[in-house]
Every structure is written in structure tokens, then in C-alpha cells.
Design a protein around this motif. Sequence first.
Motif, PDB file in Angstrom:
ATOM      1  N   PHE A   1       0.835  -1.191   0.000  1.00 30.99           N
ATOM      2  CA  PHE A   1       0.000   0.000   0.000  1.00 30.99           C
ATOM      3  C   PHE A   1       0.875   1.248   0.000  1.00 30.99           C
ATOM      4  O   PHE A   1       1.971   1.249   0.557  1.00 30.99           O
ATOM      5  N   SER A   2       0.366   2.288  -0.601  1.00 33.31           N
ATOM      6  CA  SER A   2       0.962   3.608  -0.486  1.00 33.31           C
ATOM      7  C   SER A   2       0.106   4.428   0.470  1.00 33.31           C
ATOM      8  O   SER A   2      -1.027   4.059   0.777  1.00 33.31           O
ATOM      9  N   HIS A   3       0.642   5.542   0.944  1.00 32.70           N
ATOM     10  CA  HIS A   3      -0.081   6.416   1.865  1.00 32.70           C
ATOM     11  C   HIS A   3      -0.317   7.771   1.208  1.00 32.70           C
ATOM     12  O   HIS A   3       0.497   8.240   0.415  1.00 32.70           O
ATOM     13  N   LEU A   4      -1.444   8.388   1.537  1.00 27.14           N
ATOM     14  CA  LEU A   4      -1.778   9.695   0.974  1.00 27.14           C
ATOM     15  C   LEU A   4      -2.542  10.520   2.003  1.00 27.14           C
ATOM     16  O   LEU A   4      -3.385   9.994   2.734  1.00 27.14           O
ATOM     17  N   GLU A   5      -2.247  11.802   2.048  1.00 27.29           N
ATOM     18  CA  GLU A   5      -3.006  12.728   2.880  1.00 27.29           C
ATOM     19  C   GLU A   5      -4.221  13.209   2.104  1.00 27.29           C
ATOM     20  O   GLU A   5      -4.148  13.455   0.894  1.00 27.29           O
ATOM     21  N   VAL A   6      -5.344  13.335   2.791  1.00 28.89           N
ATOM     22  CA  VAL A   6      -6.610  13.678   2.147  1.00 28.89           C
ATOM     23  C   VAL A   6      -7.373  14.683   3.001  1.00 28.89           C
ATOM     24  O   VAL A   6      -7.166  14.777   4.215  1.00 28.89           O
ATOM     25  N   VAL A   7      -8.263  15.428   2.342  1.00 28.70           N
ATOM     26  CA  VAL A   7      -9.168  16.352   3.026  1.00 28.70           C
ATOM     27  C   VAL A   7     -10.546  15.708   3.093  1.00 28.70           C
ATOM     28  O   VAL A   7     -11.021  15.145   2.096  1.00 28.70           O
TER      29      VAL A   7
ATOM     30  N   PRO B   1     -14.261  21.782   4.328  1.00 30.94           N
ATOM     31  CA  PRO B   1     -13.060  20.944   4.162  1.00 30.94           C
ATOM     32  C   PRO B   1     -11.888  21.403   5.030  1.00 30.94           C
ATOM     33  O   PRO B   1     -10.896  21.953   4.536  1.00 30.94           O
ATOM     34  N   ARG B   2     -12.004  21.143   6.310  1.00 30.87           N
ATOM     35  CA  ARG B   2     -10.984  21.603   7.258  1.00 30.87           C
ATOM     36  C   ARG B   2     -10.201  20.469   7.908  1.00 30.87           C
ATOM     37  O   ARG B   2      -9.126  20.699   8.459  1.00 30.87           O
ATOM     38  N   LEU B   3     -10.746  19.252   7.885  1.00 33.30           N
ATOM     39  CA  LEU B   3     -10.055  18.132   8.517  1.00 33.30           C
ATOM     40  C   LEU B   3      -9.171  17.406   7.510  1.00 33.30           C
ATOM     41  O   LEU B   3      -9.600  17.097   6.393  1.00 33.30           O
ATOM     42  N   VAL B   4      -7.949  17.124   7.930  1.00 32.93           N
ATOM     43  CA  VAL B   4      -7.010  16.367   7.097  1.00 32.93           C
ATOM     44  C   VAL B   4      -6.783  15.005   7.738  1.00 32.93           C
ATOM     45  O   VAL B   4      -6.616  14.888   8.961  1.00 32.93           O
ATOM     46  N   GLY B   5      -6.795  13.976   6.912  1.00 35.01           N
ATOM     47  CA  GLY B   5      -6.516  12.631   7.387  1.00 35.01           C
ATOM     48  C   GLY B   5      -5.517  11.944   6.477  1.00 35.01           C
ATOM     49  O   GLY B   5      -5.013  12.541   5.518  1.00 35.01           O
TER      50      GLY B   5
ATOM     51  N   PRO C   1      -5.442  21.902   5.404  1.00 36.33           N
ATOM     52  CA  PRO C   1      -6.043  21.421   4.163  1.00 36.33           C
ATOM     53  C   PRO C   1      -5.354  21.935   2.903  1.00 36.33           C
ATOM     54  O   PRO C   1      -5.260  21.210   1.904  1.00 36.33           O
ATOM     55  N   GLY C   2      -4.871  23.176   2.932  1.00 40.10           N
ATOM     56  CA  GLY C   2      -4.246  23.731   1.743  1.00 40.10           C
ATOM     57  C   GLY C   2      -2.984  23.023   1.308  1.00 40.10           C
ATOM     58  O   GLY C   2      -2.537  23.166   0.158  1.00 40.10           O
ATOM     59  N   GLU C   3      -2.382  22.246   2.207  1.00 40.87           N
ATOM     60  CA  GLU C   3      -1.163  21.506   1.868  1.00 40.87           C
ATOM     61  C   GLU C   3      -1.445  20.215   1.113  1.00 40.87           C
ATOM     62  O   GLU C   3      -0.522  19.604   0.566  1.00 40.87           O
ATOM     63  N   VAL C   4      -2.686  19.768   1.103  1.00 38.18           N
ATOM     64  CA  VAL C   4      -3.014  18.438   0.592  1.00 38.18           C
ATOM     65  C   VAL C   4      -3.284  18.495  -0.909  1.00 38.18           C
ATOM     66  O   VAL C   4      -4.168  19.213  -1.368  1.00 38.18           O
TER      67      VAL C   4
END
Length: 335
Positions: A202-208, A286-290, A317-320
Motif C-alpha cells: 500500500f501507499s499512503h496519501l493525505e486527504v481532506v 473541508p478543514r479536517l485532514v486525514g 487542508p491547503g497543503e493536501v
Amino acid sequence: MGRLPSYRPMLAQLGPLPPPAQHDLWSAEMKWDGVRGLAYAEAGALRLMSRNGRDVTLAYPELYPMAAALGGRDVVLDGEIVAFDDAGRLSFGALAPRMHQRNPAKVAELVRAVPVTYMIFDVLHVDDRSVVRLPYDERRELLEGLVTPGFRWQLPVAFGGDPRAALEASRALGLEGVVVKRRDSPYRPGRRSADWTKVKNFSHLEVVVGGWKPGAGRRSGRIGSLLLGGHDSGGRLVYVGHVGTGFTDAMLTALREELAPLERPGSPFAVPVPREFARDARWVEPRLVGEVRYAEVTGDGRLRHPSWRGLRPDLSPGEVRAPGASLGRAASEGA
């Protein structure tokens, strides 16, 4: 001889590699990201059946010659139908147009544009004898004596010894992972068994988080899945998929509390979310990042097999960025 009996494919469980002390008891095969198919070769003709028992023979005419290449034997084989992209990489997205097409003219056009390959990994029946009760090692030996690889069918290698080497090879090749199989195990038609264990990369990704859908059954009254996004190179929030696995009960409770004050009347995504996922959705600011882990990104930028890992309060969120976006932070490399 009469018509070959019908079988259902054996299924693998998701799990870890066997412990080092048991490595000699297992064999490892690459996990092919395609569609499962049982091949019935009888009297020089081929019939292909899907995992759920549907006849899909018409969709894959380039596999027909395989039946005549089995030395006149009537056999039932198990394998995976796969396709490759223009760069020669295994691609589920490339296979997708082939899966449901039955129109002969369109099938012929697709055969030229996106030919498939049948990766054969087991044999269930030979002439008038079922071989499902034979141990894996004996079936594999039998299979290697039956099948001569052809232009559109292959007999992929089985790895003995330490399966970690096979898993590392699968990762280097960009494959989905491996399936480890007990060498003394029979084939169990229609059953999911730990005798076959799939171990995925698996790869990992940051999401909003842009919304959520109510759950059903055990999750009734709670979050069923999250609707996920990332920013494209123009800064727009675009939908990248939904995730409904990987949550603990505590995570679901905490997420509901975090999302409740963020509810909004409309979608935050710049492009409409597909109707089947937008239906009954609860939209949020869209404020939570996971972070999620996933198997691959499809051609339309969607995450395949994502699993939730947790919130990332250290990120804004703006970084994602969405997969493939040319600006901003890259996806995490196994964080």
C-alpha cells in the motif's frame, strides 16, 4: 467424456506474511490486479467463467487459442485476466473497458487496443479427474506439465523459501502484493481460506474530508464512509474517492464530533461527486485532514482500496494535493 463439472474459485484472506519459522511450509505468487476467471478447456474450445459464475468468454477472444495448446486435454484452470498500460505496467484501469463489453465489433477493437493476458496459477480438473484434493505442490507440478506459455497466457513463477523476497519483488515491480499458499493445502472451491493469504503493498496519501455518508447495519446511526479530496494544480478541491474501512469505534465517535460543527448545505468539491456517492451525503467544510493507505490510483485520479489511518492535525487542508497534482506536497512514502 461429458461436460466438465462447474467450480467456484477459492478465495484468499487478507493477512501478514507467515512467520520465519514457517517459511518452508508456504509458496508465494505475485498478486495480479485484474479479474478472476476460471478457464474450461474442452474438446479444443474455451469457456471463461467469472468469479460470480457468469460466462465472460465473448469478452476475451484472444484467449481462445489456449484451449488448443493443452495437448488435447480437457482441463479447468484458475487464473487472473490482466491488462497492461502503454508503459507496459499492469493496470486495472486499462482492463476496465474490457470487463463488461460483449459487442463483437467493439470487443475486436479493444483486443487490438488493450489485449489481455491470462495469468494461470492453478488447475482444478484434468480429463475425467478432479484434482482439487491434491496438495498445492502436486497441483503446481501438474499445472507446469500441462501448460505451455503462449502469447496471451502465462504461467507465473511460484517462489519458494523466504516470502519476504517475493513481497519485495512485487513492490519493486509495482504490483499489488503477493499471495502466499500453504504447500500442503487442497484447493477449496468457493471458500475463503487462510491457506491462501494475500499480503498487499500500500501507499499512503493525505486527504481532506469533504463529507460523509451515514452507515447501515452495524454502523447504523454512525459514519459509514468519508468522502475524500485533494487540491489539484489549480488549487481546486477535487474528489479522490471514499473510504469505509480502517476505522475503530473510537475513531468513528471522534470523527462524528469533529465533523458535526463543520456541516454545510452543499458539496465543497469543485467537480460534482459521482451520484452514487453524493446520494444522502452530509457535506462539511473541508478543514479536517486525514491519511489513508491505498493500493493504486486509477486513471481518473481515484484511490483504489483506500483504508483510513487517522487524522493529521499537524497538516492544513491547503497543503493536501490530489494524486498527480503538479504542485505542493507529495504523497507520504510509508509514513
